[in-house]
Write an enzyme that holds these catalytic residues in place. Sequence first.
Site, mmCIF file in Angstrom:
data_model
loop_
_atom_site.group_PDB
_atom_site.id
_atom_site.type_symbol
_atom_site.label_atom_id
_atom_site.label_comp_id
_atom_site.label_asym_id
_atom_site.label_seq_id
_atom_site.Cartn_x
_atom_site.Cartn_y
_atom_site.Cartn_z
ATOM 1 C CG HIS A 1 25.527 18.345 40.984
ATOM 2 N ND1 HIS A 1 26.019 18.470 39.707
ATOM 3 C CD2 HIS A 1 25.156 19.581 41.365
ATOM 4 C CE1 HIS A 1 25.938 19.737 39.345
ATOM 5 N NE2 HIS A 1 25.420 20.433 40.323
ATOM 6 C CG ASP B 1 26.855 15.730 37.784
ATOM 7 O OD1 ASP B 1 25.795 15.398 38.355
ATOM 8 O OD2 ASP B 1 27.336 16.883 37.855
ATOM 9 C CB SER C 1 24.125 22.317 37.939
ATOM 10 O OG SER C 1 25.465 22.517 38.204
#
Length: 320
Positions: free
Chosen positions: A85, A131, A261
């Site tokens: 992402h 992801d 992230s």
Amino acid sequence: MTGRSIAYQLLALLSLSGGLAGPALAGAGAGDGSEMIVNGVVVDEGQIPWQVLVTRTWTTDKGETWIGTCGGSLIAPQWVLTAAHCLEEEGVANKAAEMEVGYGSVHRNKLKTVKVEQVIPHADYESKGSDIGLIKLKQPIGILKPIEIAAPEIDATLHAGNSNAAPTYTVSGWGRLLDVGGMDLESQFQQFGAQAAQQIAEAIYSPEQLRKVDLVEFDVKDCSELYQKAGYSGPTGTVDVERNICAEGKTGRADSCQGDSGGPLVAKVQGRYVQIGVVSWGHSCADEVFPGVYTKVSSYTDWINDTMHATAASDASAKQ
Ligand code: ARG
């Protein structure tokens, strides 16, 4: 999270960050700050040499310039592992020219930068929530020691032995110190003056120095159920018991948060550090109930190695 507890956490943060707002906050009874994401410890230079900052700078149709940041880890001299992402939007990979990787310091403003040659989000991200993704750098970063990625056996090692003892991990990043949702921090703190308000917002949203926190694994089946019951669904809202790991604070509430992230979740295995997870998502940050969700690296070891080798091979044939 209630408004009151947010205010409480902000006060705790302020008193820890040297009292930016001055005496107005003294004696606010701020507690020990244990509710803060990344709960407290800054990383010293060289402690987490594989940590990198992944930056994307792009211009919208309206001509506005946006900057997005993620974490990542150096897994080979020319390769960074991160979250899918961080690398794509609606199935389209970001342009390599918009991306840059910062490395070589725990301070944002001391990072050296290297340009990106290729951006490779996992092909199953949109459909299955894988992801995870790779960045091929334009030049190898020779001076840093890459982190070993977990092979499936490592995972088995971590879970062997005393079944009561859940594995412990460390996650690191330059992400938010708190989840304050849509709260406008600057207006919240205008009472301390515009400059202080801005400094406070910045300190919370984009801390200058890399931080880390220790976490403990949260049973992935329970985690999956918890999120399912709460109505989370779809490829990027489902905890896949084979392909995700969940983790929560080891002592008190702690977590990764927005901006972390793509960063590494590592474990110490037989005296060395191994990357076990990639920061992916979660409900809020350091929530009382919901743990953080990580992509399980050992489920993608083959994909990672195959992708790096295939790219190296096609480079070699292109040069012939
Ligand atoms: N998706 C976030 C990012 O882009 C990471 C969120 C992690 N959340 C958590 N509660 N552990 O930076």
